[in-house]
Design an enzyme around this catalytic site. Structure first.
Site, PDB file in Angstrom:
ATOM      1  CG  ASP A 157     -33.109 -17.036  28.922  1.00 17.01           C
ATOM      2  OD1 ASP A 157     -32.331 -17.736  29.861  1.00 17.01           O
ATOM      3  OD2 ASP A 157     -32.731 -16.158  28.173  1.00 17.01           O
TER       4      ASP A 157
ATOM      5  CD  GLU B 222     -26.932 -17.704  27.778  1.00 18.43           C
ATOM      6  OE1 GLU B 222     -25.740 -17.649  27.245  1.00 18.43           O
ATOM      7  OE2 GLU B 222     -28.077 -17.895  26.996  1.00 18.43           O
TER       8      GLU B 222
END
Length: 491
Positions: free
Chosen positions: A122, A189
């Site tokens: 991400d 994250e």
């Protein structure tokens, strides 16, 4: 009598100067002497094109909606399978939680403790209104001027793809790891890792797996950033700071602005916040910061070498200089940041409530409890209510530099970046790796990016980009690191 005092002082000065000189010039280098890694046999332009394509997948994670952009993650997963066939034919792949990927490369020695490489799929969104500040479309993955451009080139698809490129190369060369190697690729994250990395760590724990070491994204190869050091500094993060936000509120009687009281809600909250900001938590050159400067001092020149080699004498002066810079001050103490203040909604009404938020990044050695105690004392107003954010986290444990993991990473850095000085460091931001302390005592944070001072703003900022030449170094680093796990690292 005065002559004796003068001679005594002169002798003391001479002895002090001699002690400083001896300490400066006899402090040994901590750098490993290793040969550079062999030349990487890869079509680097093709590898750059693969990373470029990955940038076009808008894998922006959402805090409130776990399914946000799920289709983009699916595109990325399909692309990985297509581009790295040897990896997917050899490693076992599991999807954990929503879109986190977990690969297992089984080792030849079942008695050897496994290791883990981490990265995340991400990325953060583009700040609204900043699109025109980019030189290229931030999701184009455009290749120009020797760089791959776009969101995720630094944070963190380059780490992920460099790891995959390295594993694909090793498999193609017939390499088989002695230790089982895990690849951990979280999908959230940027919004805490609670749905990706944490479930994978818990999965490993439920399988009774104890990792020899873990390497995640982290500190960098800093070129020209540290004063007094002519070589790049490759800093390996031993720990990361904790995170603690506290919400403050103060209630008073509302009223008309024509008849203000002596102390208003805004005034009392503002005064308390001013006291807090003027009362930083104590700090010093100790712990991880002390280890870092101890490793860097012998590699420096001039006054900087003298000062850092003799912290027993110069610590107050050096600390005073470091405290002037926000980045170096953050290495020395738990930092205090006033991030939100809110009160009132009309110009002629005295609000009955003032609210604020304060964020602390907690130094290893401090705790959430000790930080809250400092907050209460520094505010100096018992009427202010304090509520802790539920997502607060303690600082990570400090990983040992005398471990096989640190030595293997240090060796790989020296082989892949032979011009760099290697030193331990402290990660001041949060990473997915903090969740892995439940399965390993040796968790490290290092990203093999070469960056200059002006590049640091590109992380989460505008014009994020990665030099293609540096991407080749990254692939070589991960290949070398995995190779190093099959043999005892250089001492």
């Amino acid at each position: 009598m005065l002559k004796r005092i003068f001679l005594g002082l002169l002798l003391a000065i001479v002895l002090l100067v001699a002690a400083v000189a001896v300490k400066t010039w006899t402090t040994p280098s901590q750098q490993l002497a290793v040969a550079p890694a062999p030349k990487l046999d890869i079509d680097l332009q093709a590898a750059a094109k693969r990373l470029s394509t990955a940038i076009t997948f808008r894998t922006v994670s959402g805090l409130d909606d776990p399914a946000a952009n799920a289709a983009e993650f699916d595109k990325l997963h399909a692309f990985l399978e297509q581009q790295f066939p040897k990896v997917h034919a050899t490693l076992k792949k599991e999807v954990v939680g929503n879109k986190a990927l977990f690969y297992t490369w089984t080792g030849t020695d079942p008695q050897a403790k496994p290791v883990a490489l981490m990265a995340h799929q991400d990325m953060v969104p583009i700040a609204p209104g900043t699109e025109k500040a980019w030189s290229v479309d931030p999701f184009s993955g455009e290749i120009k001027d020797g760089f791959i451009w776009g969101r995720g080139t630094l944070d963190n698809k380059s780490n992920l793809f460099a790891q995959m490129e390295a594993v694909e190369l090793l498999i193609g060369a017939g390499f088989k790891p002695r230790q089982t190697v895990y690849l951990v690729m979280g999908d959230d994250e940027e919004v805490s890792g609670l749905r990706g990395a944490l479930p994978i760590a818990e999965l490993l724990k439920s399988r009774n797996v104890r990792l020899d070491w873990v390497l995640d994204e982290g500190l960098l190869v800093l070129d020209g950033v540290l004063p007094g050091l002519s070589k790049p500094a490759a800093l390996i993060g031993l720990a990361e700071k904790g995170y603690a936000t506290f919400f403050l509120s103060l209630d008073t009687a509302p009223g008309h602005s024509s008849m203000p009281p002596q102390h208003s809600a805004i005034g009392m909250m503002s005064a308390a916040l001013a006291r807090l900001e003027a009362s930083p938590m104590p700090g010093g050159i100790q712990g991880v910061a002390g280890q870092m400067f101890g490793a860097l001092a012998p590699e420096m020149s001039g006054v900087n070498r003298v000062m850092l080699s003799n912290l027993w004498l110069t610590e107050p002066l050096v600390r005073g200089q470091l405290e002037k810079s926000p980045s170096s001050n953050a290495m020395l103490r738990t930092t205090t940041a006033l991030t939100i203040i809110r009160a009132g909604n009309k110009d002629n009404v005295l609000p009955g409530r003032a609210e604020a938020a304060v964020n602390f990044r907690i130094l290893p050695g401090d705790t959430i409890a000790s930080t809250e105690a400092h907050l209460r004392k520094a505010l100096g107003n018992d009427d202010i209510k304090i509520k802790a954010y539920p997502g607060n986290s303690e600082p990570s444990p400090v990983s040992p530099t005398d471990s096989t993991g640190y030595r293997a990473i240090q060796q790989a850095v020296r082989q892949s970046f032979p011009d760099a000085v290697v030193a331990p460091g402290l990660m001041t931001a949060a990473t997915d790796s903090r969740h892995f302390s439940i399965v390993s005592d040796a968790v490290f944070r290092f990203s093999p990016f070469r960056v200059k001072g002006e590049d640091l703003a590109r992380f989460h900022g505008n014009n994020e980009r990665l030099a293609i030449s540096n991407y080749g170094e990254m692939i070589g680093f991960y290949r070398q690191l995995l190779s190093n796990t099959n043999a005892a690292p250089a001492q």
